[in-house]
Design a protein around this motif. Structure first.
Motif, PDB file in Angstrom:
ATOM      1  N   MET A 208       0.811  -1.219   0.000  1.00  0.00           N
ATOM      2  CA  MET A 208       0.000   0.000   0.000  1.00  0.00           C
ATOM      3  C   MET A 208       0.844   1.268   0.000  1.00  0.00           C
ATOM      4  SD  MET A 208      -3.174  -0.961   2.547  1.00  0.00           S
ATOM      5  CE  MET A 208      -2.122  -1.290   3.965  1.00  0.00           C
ATOM      6  N   THR A 209       2.179   1.113  -0.041  1.00  0.00           N
ATOM      7  CA  THR A 209       3.081   2.260   0.006  1.00  0.00           C
ATOM      8  C   THR A 209       3.821   2.407  -1.321  1.00  0.00           C
ATOM      9  OG1 THR A 209       5.070   1.076   0.763  1.00  0.00           O
ATOM     10  CG2 THR A 209       3.436   1.662   2.444  1.00  0.00           C
ATOM     11  N   THR A 210       4.680   3.405  -1.365  1.00  0.00           N
ATOM     12  CA  THR A 210       5.466   3.637  -2.580  1.00  0.00           C
ATOM     13  C   THR A 210       6.493   2.535  -2.820  1.00  0.00           C
ATOM     14  OG1 THR A 210       6.993   4.994  -1.274  1.00  0.00           O
ATOM     15  CG2 THR A 210       5.221   6.145  -2.440  1.00  0.00           C
ATOM     16  N   LEU A 211       6.707   1.659  -1.829  1.00  0.00           N
ATOM     17  CA  LEU A 211       7.655   0.552  -1.996  1.00  0.00           C
ATOM     18  C   LEU A 211       7.068  -0.584  -2.818  1.00  0.00           C
ATOM     19  CD1 LEU A 211       9.128   0.306   1.637  1.00  0.00           C
ATOM     20  CD2 LEU A 211      10.168   1.406  -0.355  1.00  0.00           C
ATOM     21  N   SER A 212       5.780  -0.504  -3.114  1.00  0.00           N
ATOM     22  CA  SER A 212       5.101  -1.592  -3.823  1.00  0.00           C
ATOM     23  C   SER A 212       5.712  -1.874  -5.195  1.00  0.00           C
ATOM     24  CB  SER A 212       3.613  -1.270  -3.984  1.00  0.00           C
ATOM     25  OG  SER A 212       3.437  -0.085  -4.757  1.00  0.00           O
TER      26      SER A 212
END
Length: 360
Positions: A208-212
């Motif tokens: 759900m974060t930019t690390l996805s």
């Protein structure tokens, strides 16, 4: 303390610690006698090859905290710990985190300070873990990941990504009841099934974060409990089906979970953990290349650490034969005695001592 000397190495003034006998078992020189040049010359003419000399025990001072803990390292660790804890809470409660906090954690100064070779290993063992067991464990795995990335000669970008994957390794446990995570007794099958879900929970939370978009990080978090023989979870992957991040993090996760303080079990000696890791390597559970490299390099980094021994003594690791993966160290006790734990099997290392334990 008695020490054996060859006759030719005796010096006037030495004190005999054990009666010296002739060929007929008659006492030539009694215990407590102060050696003189004349006595030494007489011994040289006899078939006597060694004499026991009484020596004062050498007391090795255990250093104070200032020599065991690096203030700059502790300050950096605590700063990163609090940022990571805040990010964990934000992810758990709001499904996102402040990207700037992650950038601050991964600042080159922090990365360089926390993952500084042997010092990093010494510091994370010398520190007493305070605060959240989960956050401390993830931070330690992140630090070990930084070391491992360097030992593997990976690119700087891969090293950074491996650290981030290590930092978020167990974030999924934020969705599991503390009653289960901190239970001291054996988990029921249902409780263990819930614990095993933390890898998927973590993968979903990071998703759900930019690390996805970072496949390496996502796979590392999801696969760190997969095993090369297919016995792991969540998907029973085998060998090359497991990403390189997943295979590396599996090793680091096991090491820190066993060697560090935990709510439900006493920490173990790193050398006991190495035996477990090596058994898992030989049994095809853990990656051979990554596992052997980790054990050898971490052994080297443990030189100089203070340890508690099973006979109640304390000592300092002074030598480890790095040619054998499961080699045990030579330890110098506070009495100045050197003990090779490879040959003295009756004595074992209980644990690496923290600075607080040493100064107590």
């Amino acid at each position: 303390m008695l020490k054996a000397y060859a006759v030719e190495n005796l010096r006037a003034g030495m004190i005999v610690g054990r009666d010296v006998m002739d060929e007929s078992a008659n006492v030539l020189i009694g215990s407590g006698t102060v050696m003189t040049k004349e006595l030494i010359y007489n011994l040289l003419d006899r078939p006597i090859f060694k004499i026991y000399i009484e020596e004062e025990e050498a007391i090795i001072d255990i250093p104070g905290n200032e020599f065991l803990l690096d203030d700059d390292y502790i300050t950096c660790y605590n700063d990163v710990y609090h940022k990571l804890e805040h990010m964990f809470l934000a992810l758990s409660e709001h499904g996102t985190f402040d990207v700037n906090e992650l950038q601050a954690i991964m600042d080159e100064k922090n990365f360089r300070e926390l993952c500084d070779g042997a010092k990093a290993v010494s510091q994370i063992h010398n520190m007493t873990r305070e605060g959240s067991v989960l956050v401390n464990h993830c931070l330690h795995v992140g630090i070990l990941a930084g070391l491992m990335g360097k030992w593997l000669n990976w690119s700087v970008l891969d090293q950074y990504n491996l650290v981030i994957a290590g930092l978020f390794l167990d974030i999924g446990k934020m969705r599991i009841s503390k009653d289960i995570l901190e239970k001291k007794g054996r988990l029921t099958p249902e409780e263990f099934d819930m614990v095993k879900k933390h890898t998927q929970f973590g993968h979903d939370m990071i998703g759900m974060t930019t690390l996805s978009a970072n496949r390496d990080i996502m796979e590392g978090v999801l696969q760190h409990h997969e095993r090369c023989d297919g016995s792991g979870y969540p998907h029973n992957l085998q060998a090359d089906q497991i990403s390189r991040f997943g295979r590396v993090l599996a090793i680091l996760d096991i090491y820190d979970a066993m060697a560090g303080d935990r709510v439900f079990a006493k920490r173990r000696s790193p050398f006991d953990v190495f035996v477990i890791l090596y058994d898992d390597i030989l049994n095809g559970k853990l990656d051979t290349e990554y596992g052997v490299l980790f054990i050898k390099n971490l052994c080297h980094a443990l030189n100089g650490n203070w340890v508690s021994l099973s006979n109640g003594e304390r000592g300092r690791i002074v030598y480890i034969d790095e040619s054998r993966v499961t080699s045990l160290p030579v330890v110098q006790t506070t009495r100045g005695e050197f003990i090779d734990l490879n040959t003295t099997r009756s004595i074992k290392i209980d644990s690496i001592l923290t600075a607080r334990e040493i100064s107590a």
